[in-house]
Motif scaffolding. Structure first.
Motif, PDB file in Angstrom:
ATOM      1  N   PHE A  42       0.824  -1.318   0.039  1.00 57.25           N
ATOM      2  CA  PHE A  42      -0.004  -0.013   0.001  1.00 57.25           C
ATOM      3  C   PHE A  42       1.043   1.181   0.171  1.00 57.25           C
ATOM      4  CE2 PHE A  42       0.496  -0.400   4.703  1.00 57.25           C
ATOM      5  CZ  PHE A  42       0.545   1.036   5.152  1.00 57.25           C
ATOM      6  N   ALA A  43       2.019   1.087   0.600  1.00 57.05           N
ATOM      7  CA  ALA A  43       2.798   2.363   0.280  1.00 57.05           C
ATOM      8  C   ALA A  43       3.468   2.590  -0.748  1.00 57.05           C
ATOM      9  CB  ALA A  43       4.122   2.177   1.474  1.00 57.05           C
ATOM     10  N   SER A  44       3.677   1.567  -1.639  1.00 60.54           N
ATOM     11  CA  SER A  44       4.321   1.694  -3.131  1.00 60.54           C
ATOM     12  C   SER A  44       3.116   2.150  -4.002  1.00 60.54           C
ATOM     13  CB  SER A  44       4.645   0.375  -3.799  1.00 60.54           C
ATOM     14  OG  SER A  44       5.871  -0.094  -2.816  1.00 60.54           O
ATOM     15  N   ILE A  45       1.761   1.874  -3.793  1.00 58.39           N
ATOM     16  CA  ILE A  45       0.894   2.585  -4.445  1.00 58.39           C
ATOM     17  C   ILE A  45       0.480   3.806  -4.099  1.00 58.39           C
ATOM     18  CG2 ILE A  45      -1.719   2.102  -5.165  1.00 58.39           C
ATOM     19  CD1 ILE A  45      -1.255  -0.940  -4.647  1.00 58.39           C
ATOM     20  N   THR A  46       0.521   4.032  -2.883  1.00 58.71           N
ATOM     21  CA  THR A  46       0.101   5.616  -2.331  1.00 58.71           C
ATOM     22  C   THR A  46       1.218   6.573  -3.071  1.00 58.71           C
ATOM     23  OG1 THR A  46      -0.918   4.542  -0.482  1.00 58.71           O
ATOM     24  CG2 THR A  46      -0.560   7.156  -0.191  1.00 58.71           C
ATOM     25  N   ALA A 129      -1.164  -7.854 -11.968  1.00 59.75           N
ATOM     26  CA  ALA A 129      -0.240  -8.586 -13.033  1.00 59.75           C
ATOM     27  C   ALA A 129      -1.017  -8.281 -14.265  1.00 59.75           C
ATOM     28  CB  ALA A 129       0.058  -9.833 -12.850  1.00 59.75           C
ATOM     29  N   ASP A 130      -2.215  -8.422 -14.240  1.00 56.55           N
ATOM     30  CA  ASP A 130      -3.106  -8.343 -15.515  1.00 56.55           C
ATOM     31  C   ASP A 130      -3.020  -7.034 -15.937  1.00 56.55           C
ATOM     32  OD1 ASP A 130      -5.129  -9.602 -17.379  1.00 56.55           O
ATOM     33  OD2 ASP A 130      -6.283  -8.161 -16.471  1.00 56.55           O
ATOM     34  N   GLN A 131      -3.327  -6.126 -15.144  1.00 55.08           N
ATOM     35  CA  GLN A 131      -3.709  -4.774 -15.455  1.00 55.08           C
ATOM     36  C   GLN A 131      -2.146  -4.102 -15.991  1.00 55.08           C
ATOM     37  OE1 GLN A 131      -6.532  -2.900 -15.865  1.00 55.08           O
ATOM     38  NE2 GLN A 131      -7.233  -4.858 -15.433  1.00 55.08           N
ATOM     39  N   ASP A 144      10.053   0.043 -10.592  1.00 53.53           N
ATOM     40  CA  ASP A 144      10.282  -0.705  -9.303  1.00 53.53           C
ATOM     41  C   ASP A 144       9.199  -0.683  -8.549  1.00 53.53           C
ATOM     42  OD1 ASP A 144      12.840  -0.940 -10.505  1.00 53.53           O
ATOM     43  OD2 ASP A 144      13.630   0.917  -9.441  1.00 53.53           O
ATOM     44  N   ALA A 145       8.293   0.346  -8.473  1.00 57.47           N
ATOM     45  CA  ALA A 145       7.405   0.530  -7.545  1.00 57.47           C
ATOM     46  C   ALA A 145       6.299  -0.487  -8.047  1.00 57.47           C
ATOM     47  CB  ALA A 145       6.730   1.630  -7.336  1.00 57.47           C
ATOM     48  N   VAL A 146       6.064  -0.616  -9.281  1.00 59.11           N
ATOM     49  CA  VAL A 146       5.110  -1.501  -9.881  1.00 59.11           C
ATOM     50  C   VAL A 146       5.533  -3.020  -9.659  1.00 59.11           C
ATOM     51  CG1 VAL A 146       3.975  -2.167 -11.859  1.00 59.11           C
ATOM     52  CG2 VAL A 146       4.329  -0.067 -11.525  1.00 59.11           C
ATOM     53  N   HIS A 147       6.847  -3.289  -9.793  1.00 60.11           N
ATOM     54  CA  HIS A 147       7.208  -4.631  -9.557  1.00 60.11           C
ATOM     55  C   HIS A 147       7.222  -5.026  -8.161  1.00 60.11           C
ATOM     56  CE1 HIS A 147       9.901  -4.077 -13.619  1.00 60.11           C
ATOM     57  NE2 HIS A 147       8.494  -4.429 -13.774  1.00 60.11           N
ATOM     58  N   ALA A 148       7.522  -3.936  -7.370  1.00 60.55           N
ATOM     59  CA  ALA A 148       7.255  -4.286  -6.002  1.00 60.55           C
ATOM     60  C   ALA A 148       5.779  -4.723  -5.331  1.00 60.55           C
ATOM     61  CB  ALA A 148       7.636  -3.205  -4.891  1.00 60.55           C
ATOM     62  N   PHE A 152       5.154  -8.399  -4.006  1.00 58.85           N
ATOM     63  CA  PHE A 152       4.742  -8.570  -2.675  1.00 58.85           C
ATOM     64  C   PHE A 152       3.705  -8.901  -2.378  1.00 58.85           C
ATOM     65  CE2 PHE A 152       8.770  -6.236  -1.959  1.00 58.85           C
ATOM     66  CZ  PHE A 152       9.434  -6.870  -0.939  1.00 58.85           C
ATOM     67  N   SER A 153       2.568  -8.767  -3.461  1.00 59.55           N
ATOM     68  CA  SER A 153       1.232  -9.189  -3.385  1.00 59.55           C
ATOM     69  C   SER A 153       1.222 -10.873  -3.389  1.00 59.55           C
ATOM     70  CB  SER A 153       0.259  -9.015  -4.421  1.00 59.55           C
ATOM     71  OG  SER A 153       0.292  -7.278  -4.564  1.00 59.55           O
ATOM     72  N   PHE A 154       2.265 -11.216  -4.526  1.00 58.03           N
ATOM     73  CA  PHE A 154       2.679 -12.513  -4.420  1.00 58.03           C
ATOM     74  C   PHE A 154       3.071 -13.356  -3.008  1.00 58.03           C
ATOM     75  CE2 PHE A 154       5.401 -16.405  -5.606  1.00 58.03           C
ATOM     76  CZ  PHE A 154       4.283 -17.186  -6.225  1.00 58.03           C
ATOM     77  N   PHE A 155       3.950 -12.685  -2.692  1.00 54.85           N
ATOM     78  CA  PHE A 155       4.453 -13.212  -1.198  1.00 54.85           C
ATOM     79  C   PHE A 155       3.367 -13.206  -0.066  1.00 54.85           C
ATOM     80  CE2 PHE A 155       8.827 -10.935  -2.668  1.00 54.85           C
ATOM     81  CZ  PHE A 155       9.099 -12.239  -3.656  1.00 54.85           C
TER      82      PHE A 155
END
Length: 235
Positions: A42-46, A129-131, A144-148, A152-155
Motif C-alpha cells: 500500500f505504501a508503493s501504490i500510495t 499483473a493483468d492490469q 520498481d514500485a510496480v514490480h514491488a 509482494f502481493s504474491f509473497f
C-alpha cells in the motif's frame, strides 16, 4: 495434569508471558513478514502508484489507468497491516486467557481472516499483473514500485496461506493436550462399588458381645388394686 499442557496452541493460563518464546514462534515471524509485505504494497501504490500524462493534469493509476486496481491494492494492504498488528497482540494475550472458549473464538477469527486474506491477496496479485500487462504507455511510470507491488502481493499469498495452516492446526488441537493425559482410575474387581463411590457405614446390629441398643421386654401393666378394672355390662 502435566505442566506442559496447552489449549489451542498456547500454554495454560498462569504460565506467564515469555517474550523470547513469543518472538521465536512461527506465527509471530510470519505475521511480522505479512505486516511488512502489506506496508510495501500500500505504501508503493500510495507514493508512486499514480502519475499524470503529459497531456492531462489529473493523475491516474499506473496499472492500466485503472483507479479501481490501485484502490483495491491500498485497501487490502491497509487492512492486512492493521490485522497483522491486531493478531500479534492476540497471540501475546492468548496464554493469559483462562477460558478455553475465548481462545477458541480468537483462533477461529484468525483462521477465518487468514483464509479470506489469502484469497484476496491472490485476487490482488492477479489483478495487478493483468492490469500491468495491459498497460500500453509505460513512460514516466516508476517500474520498481510496480514490480514491488506485484511481487509482494504474491509473497503475501504465501505468508497468509501459512498463517491459515497454522491457525487450522491450533483449531484442530483444541484442548486435546488438556484432556488426553486424564484417564479414570481402573476399577478394583474385588470391590462391590466403583472406586469413586464409598458407601456409608452403619452400626452393626449383630451380636458382637456388647449390645449397642437393647429393646426392653414388653410386660403387661399390672393392676395396682390386684383386680381388673373391666366390668361386664349389665343387661
Amino acid at each position: 495434569m502435566e505442566s506442559n499442557s496447552a489449549a489451542y496452541g498456547a500454554s495454560l493460563a498462569g504460565a506467564g508471558f515469555d517474550p523470547v518464546k513469543f518472538i521465536k514462534q512461527p506465527q509471530t515471524i510470519i505475521r511480522f513478514l505479512s505486516w511488512v509485505f502489506a506496508i510495501v504494497v500500500f505504501a508503493s501504490i500510495t507514493a508512486e502508484g499514480y502519475v499524470n500524462s503529459s497531456v492531462e493534469a489529473q493523475v491516474k493509476c499506473v496499472f492500466n489507468r485503472n483507479d479501481g486496481a490501485c484502490h483495491y491494492g491500498v485497501g487490502i494492504g491497509v487492512i492486512a497491516f492493521l490485522a497483522s498488528f491486531g493478531f500479534l497482540l492476540a497471540d501475546a494475550l492468548l496464554p493469559s486467557m483462562s477460558n478455553a472458549q475465548e481462545r477458541k473464538y480468537v483462533v477461529m477469527a484468525d483462521l477465518g481472516f487468514s483464509a479470506a486474506w489469502t484469497f484476496l491477496w491472490f485476487v490482488c496479485f492477479c489483478l495487478m499483473a493483468d492490469q500491468w500487462s495491459k498497460t500500453q504507455d509505460t513512460s514516466g511510470i516508476p517500474k520498481d514500485a510496480v514490480h514491488a507491488v506485484i511481487a509482494f502481493s504474491f509473497f503475501s499469498i504465501g505468508s497468509w496461506g501459512a498463517l491459515t495452516f497454522l491457525a487450522l492446526v491450533r483449531f484442530r488441537q483444541g484442548v486435546t493436550d488438556v484432556t488426553q493425559h486424564y484417564a479414570d482410575p481402573p476399577a478394583d474387581p474385588a470391590s462391590p462399588y466403583p472406586s469413586t463411590y464409598a458407601p456409608p457405614t452403619y452400626p452393626s446390629f449383630q451380636n458382637t458381645g456388647q449390645d449397642i441398643f437393647q429393646q426392653p421386654p414388653v410386660a403387661p401393666n399390672p393392676d395396682p388394686s390386684g383386680q381388673s378394672s373391666y366390668q361386664p355390662p349389665v343387661y
